[in-house]
Design a protein around this motif. Structure first.
Motif, PDB file in Angstrom:
ATOM      1  N   ASN A  43       0.715 -24.008  10.781  1.00  0.00           N
ATOM      2  CA  ASN A  43       0.514 -24.311  12.162  1.00  0.00           C
ATOM      3  C   ASN A  43      -0.900 -25.280  12.104  1.00  0.00           C
ATOM      4  N   TYR A  44      -0.930 -26.416  12.446  1.00  0.00           N
ATOM      5  CA  TYR A  44      -2.123 -27.450  12.569  1.00  0.00           C
ATOM      6  C   TYR A  44      -2.290 -28.203  13.926  1.00  0.00           C
ATOM      7  N   THR A  45      -3.524 -28.400  14.248  1.00  0.00           N
ATOM      8  CA  THR A  45      -3.495 -29.126  15.515  1.00  0.00           C
ATOM      9  C   THR A  45      -4.939 -30.105  15.120  1.00  0.00           C
ATOM     10  N   LYS A  46      -5.339 -31.091  16.034  1.00  0.00           N
ATOM     11  CA  LYS A  46      -6.522 -31.603  15.993  1.00  0.00           C
ATOM     12  C   LYS A  46      -7.710 -31.170  16.751  1.00  0.00           C
ATOM     13  N   ILE A  47      -8.953 -30.681  16.102  1.00  0.00           N
ATOM     14  CA  ILE A  47      -9.857 -30.205  16.729  1.00  0.00           C
ATOM     15  C   ILE A  47     -11.154 -31.153  16.430  1.00  0.00           C
ATOM     16  N   ASP A  48     -11.455 -32.071  17.456  1.00  0.00           N
ATOM     17  CA  ASP A  48     -12.703 -32.827  17.235  1.00  0.00           C
ATOM     18  C   ASP A  48     -12.407 -33.917  16.216  1.00  0.00           C
ATOM     19  N   GLY A  49     -11.028 -34.204  16.479  1.00  0.00           N
ATOM     20  CA  GLY A  49     -10.375 -35.283  15.755  1.00  0.00           C
ATOM     21  C   GLY A  49     -10.050 -35.105  14.307  1.00  0.00           C
ATOM     22  N   LYS A  50     -10.171 -33.835  13.891  1.00  0.00           N
ATOM     23  CA  LYS A  50      -9.933 -33.033  12.557  1.00  0.00           C
ATOM     24  C   LYS A  50      -8.740 -32.396  12.383  1.00  0.00           C
ATOM     25  N   ARG A  51      -7.983 -32.799  11.382  1.00  0.00           N
ATOM     26  CA  ARG A  51      -6.751 -32.000  11.272  1.00  0.00           C
ATOM     27  C   ARG A  51      -7.223 -30.486  10.685  1.00  0.00           C
ATOM     28  N   THR A  52      -7.036 -29.377  11.729  1.00  0.00           N
ATOM     29  CA  THR A  52      -7.197 -28.158  11.494  1.00  0.00           C
ATOM     30  C   THR A  52      -6.086 -27.230  11.454  1.00  0.00           C
ATOM     31  N   GLN A  53      -5.987 -26.332  10.367  1.00  0.00           N
ATOM     32  CA  GLN A  53      -4.886 -25.203  10.306  1.00  0.00           C
ATOM     33  C   GLN A  53      -5.449 -24.300  11.345  1.00  0.00           C
ATOM     34  N   LEU A  54      -4.328 -23.720  12.251  1.00  0.00           N
ATOM     35  CA  LEU A  54      -4.486 -22.684  12.764  1.00  0.00           C
ATOM     36  C   LEU A  54      -4.105 -21.368  12.277  1.00  0.00           C
ATOM     37  N   THR A  55      -3.903 -20.267  13.102  1.00  0.00           N
ATOM     38  CA  THR A  55      -3.035 -19.067  12.628  1.00  0.00           C
ATOM     39  C   THR A  55      -1.675 -19.303  12.739  1.00  0.00           C
ATOM     40  N   ASP A  56      -1.009 -18.932  11.527  1.00  0.00           N
ATOM     41  CA  ASP A  56       0.394 -19.443  11.381  1.00  0.00           C
ATOM     42  C   ASP A  56       1.249 -18.722  12.743  1.00  0.00           C
ATOM     43  N   HIS A  57       2.495 -19.476  12.814  1.00  0.00           N
ATOM     44  CA  HIS A  57       3.727 -19.076  13.844  1.00  0.00           C
ATOM     45  C   HIS A  57       4.400 -17.958  13.141  1.00  0.00           C
ATOM     46  N   SER A  58       4.734 -17.194  14.308  1.00  0.00           N
ATOM     47  CA  SER A  58       5.504 -15.818  13.852  1.00  0.00           C
ATOM     48  C   SER A  58       7.014 -16.292  14.349  1.00  0.00           C
ATOM     49  N   ILE A  59       7.957 -16.094  13.553  1.00  0.00           N
ATOM     50  CA  ILE A  59       9.301 -16.606  13.523  1.00  0.00           C
ATOM     51  C   ILE A  59      10.269 -15.651  13.207  1.00  0.00           C
TER      52      ILE A  59
END
Length: 622
Positions: free
Chosen positions: A531-547
């Motif tokens: 799970n990734y998103t942009k924080i302050d313009g930087k691609r950041t890996q977040l906590t994984d999704h549960s599926i």
């Protein structure tokens, strides 16, 4: 000659005048219509909107009376605006703005000035209406929700916009129309038909009775009552389990394609969008950019499907004949290829074949199986397009043709896609460049409803009905062909049995063995997606999704389900527990695994969702 020309001009001019007089008096009826408009008032009698019930006959939406203050601008006389505004709790400036808007719309047609009065407001105003000439009260019906859940399913009604008024002669300014959910999709069934009364007026604008003794008057026709496929009890339970979490749950009855549950989280009480407080409530929900309660994650959120996708990787490999169920592949804590970072994997027995490969969710096994599928063909482009066509037969990468009000197609890449991103033929690409597809990562995106439909297709051993939410119209079952004709996949039925066995082993001895439900044989598959998103313009890996996906019972499936929980760590932690509880709730109508239920209800992910703002570290599962 000049004298003759003068006579010709006079004669021609006379003919033109005569022709124009003939047209105006004999042919053109616009003045008669305009005169008739002045003498006859058209009054609409609005019908009751059709009721909405769940699959078991539980009433979910009925009606309640509502009263709109209407005005015909041309008929308005001077009135005490201060008193009028005080009665209706509206600012004089706002009243003036609405009256100006009504005049622009039409000086001779009615417009809504104050919508949706309460019974108390109506009773108080009715006594004073004689003082406000040109105003009158129009009775309508508003929705009365019998449940406090399913807002995304049911949708809401609101005033029709001018564009729709211009497009559809049924509607006039101030009418109500379904704007989302079932209310929108089945608007023409639910709305009914308006009744019309023609009231004749004298030259002082006083009523003098029905026009032509009422021969043109019509009575309103109530909208059709419909039953939807949702199980209201299961839906309410799903929303309860998803409290303080974000994601979606979609449950389908495999044998019919009927949607049993369609949960999005966070959500809201549908009663918030009824009455005079609808507008401020909608504004508050709309501008909540953090929780996004109006965003239906079950239909719109496109996620990497993660490990549940491995079932399709195995099915395609079996169909293509590149493996059989006995072929074994080794795993050394992951799949190592070239100089790239390996596809990591957790500890489990090695080597293994298809059934334990699914049960233990081995990344290495499915990476090697995927390579064999793509590399079967002379070029990776041919292999990729073959792989893509198999997946499309499951309804992936496209709109499935369901009867829901919104949705997205997800993404299943093909050869053209990779040719573009790798600038082929300048740079060549091979199966290893797309290896993440094997485990449901890479460029693959799926919505929860697509993943649920994939699970229902596996439960049916290779076919599915297009998912749908309408069950009955006035008690008659739907007969629409696209919902009653089987969609066959490109995978032969015989290849589904080992995959189903592997999914059954997930519960018996694999990654979901702690989630077993006594008395129910369940087939499932855990999933964890990066799970990734942009924080302050930087691609950041977040906590994984549960599926998690599951269907039950294994041999006679009654429910197939997909659960996505954003930032939920890993498959069995949140999504697996929720899916197992939902299966038990639907089949047993009660919960015996109260330990799992207590854990889900007492654990929240709100702190996890606040981490991009708080700066707290994310949990990365390697």
């Amino acid at each position: 000659m000049r004298k003759l020309l003068l006579y010709i001009i006079i004669f021609t001019t006379g003919l033109i005048f005569l022709a124009r007089l003939f047209y105006l008096q004999i042919m053109d009826d616009s003045l008669a219509v305009r005169s008739q408009d002045n003498a006859i008032e058209v009054v609409y009698d609005y019908p009751q909107r059709g009721y909405i019930s769940d699959r078991n006959g539980k009433l979910m939406v009925s009606n309640q009376p509502s009263y709109d203050v209407m005005a015909i601008p041309r008929n308005l006389k001077p009135f005490d605006t201060t008193e009028f505004c005080k009665i209706l709790s509206i600012e004089p400036e706002e009243l003036g703005r609405r009256l100006d808007k009504a005049k622009i719309y039409s000086p001779i047609l009615p417009s809504v000035i104050i919508p949706q009065l309460t019974k108390a407001e109506y009773a108080y105003l009715q006594e004073k209406m004689r003082k406000y000439e040109g105003f009158y009260i129009q009775k309508r019906s508003l929705r009365d929700y019998q449940v406090d859940h399913s807002a995304n399913v049911l949708g809401y009604i609101a005033q029709v916009n001018q564009k729709k008024v211009n497009e559809d002669p049924y509607y006039i300014s101030g009418d109500l129309i379904g704007r989302s959910g079932v209310e929108k999709v089945y608007e023409e069934l639910l709305r009914g038909e308006k009744g019309v009364k023609y009231i004749q007026k004298d030259r002082f604008n006083r009523d003098i009775g029905p026009y032509k003794d009422g021969i043109y008057d019509t009575l309103p026709t109530k909208g059709k009552d419909i039953s939807i496929t949702i199980d209201a009890e299961l839906q309410a339970y799903g929303e309860k389990l998803m409290k303080n979490k974000r994601g979606g749950i979609v449950a389908i009855e495999p044998e019919s394609g009927e949607i049993l549950s369609l949960v999005t989280a966070p959500t809201y009480d549908p009663a918030l969008l009824v009455g005079r407080k609808r507008s401020p409530n909608y504004t508050r929900l709309y501008y909540d950019s953090i929780a996004q309660p109006l965003y239906d994650r079950g239909l719109l959120a496109e996620y990497p499907p993660g490990s549940p996708f491995k079932t399709l990787t195995g099915l395609i490999a079996l169909q293509e004949g590149v493996i059989d169920t006995d072929d074994r592949f080794s795993c050394n804590n992951g799949y190592h290829y070239g100089a790239r970072r390996p596809l990591g994997c957790h500890s489990h027995p090695s080597p293994l074949n298809l059934v334990p490969g699914i049960a233990h969710s081995c990344n290495s096994y499915f990476a090697q199986v995927y390579r064999k599928t793509i590399e079967k063909y002379p070029t990776p482009q041919e292999g990729m397009d073959t792989w893509n066509k198999h997946l499309q037969s499951f309804g992936l990468g496209q709109f499935m043709g369901n009867d829901l009000s919104t949705g997205r197609p997800g993404k299943i890449p093909d050869a053209d896609y990779y040719n573009r991103i790798y600038n082929y033929p300048t740079y060549k690409w091979y199966s290893t460049a797309t290896i993440s597809n094997a485990i449901g990562q890479g460029e693959i995106l799926m919505t929860p409803i697509q993943l649920a439909n994939m699970t229902a297709t596996i439960a049916n051993r290779g076919w599915y009905y297009t998912p749908h939410i309408l069950k009955e119209i006035d008690g008659d079952p739907i007969k629409e062909e696209k919902f009653t004709v089987k969609n066959q996949t490109t995978i032969d039925r015989e290849h589904f049995d080992p995959v189903v066995e592997g999914m059954h082993e997930v519960y018996k001895n694999g990654t979901a063995r702690s989630l077993q439900i006594p008395g129910i044989e369940i087939a499932g598959k855990t999933g964890t997606a990066e799970n990734y998103t942009k924080i302050d313009g930087k691609r950041t890996q977040l906590t994984d999704h549960s599926i998690f996906v599951a269907f039950a019972p294994v041999d006679n499936p009654k429910i197939a389900i997909a659960v996505f929980v954003e930032n939920g760590y890993w498959g069995s932690r949140y999504a697996g527990r929720i899916a197992s509880l939902m299966v038990e709730k639907y089949i047993k109508k009660e919960i015996t695994r109260t330990d799992m239920e207590d854990w889900i209800l007492n654990n929240s992910l709100e702190e996890e969702y606040a981490k991009p703002l708080s700066g707290e570290p994310f949990i990365i599962n390697r």
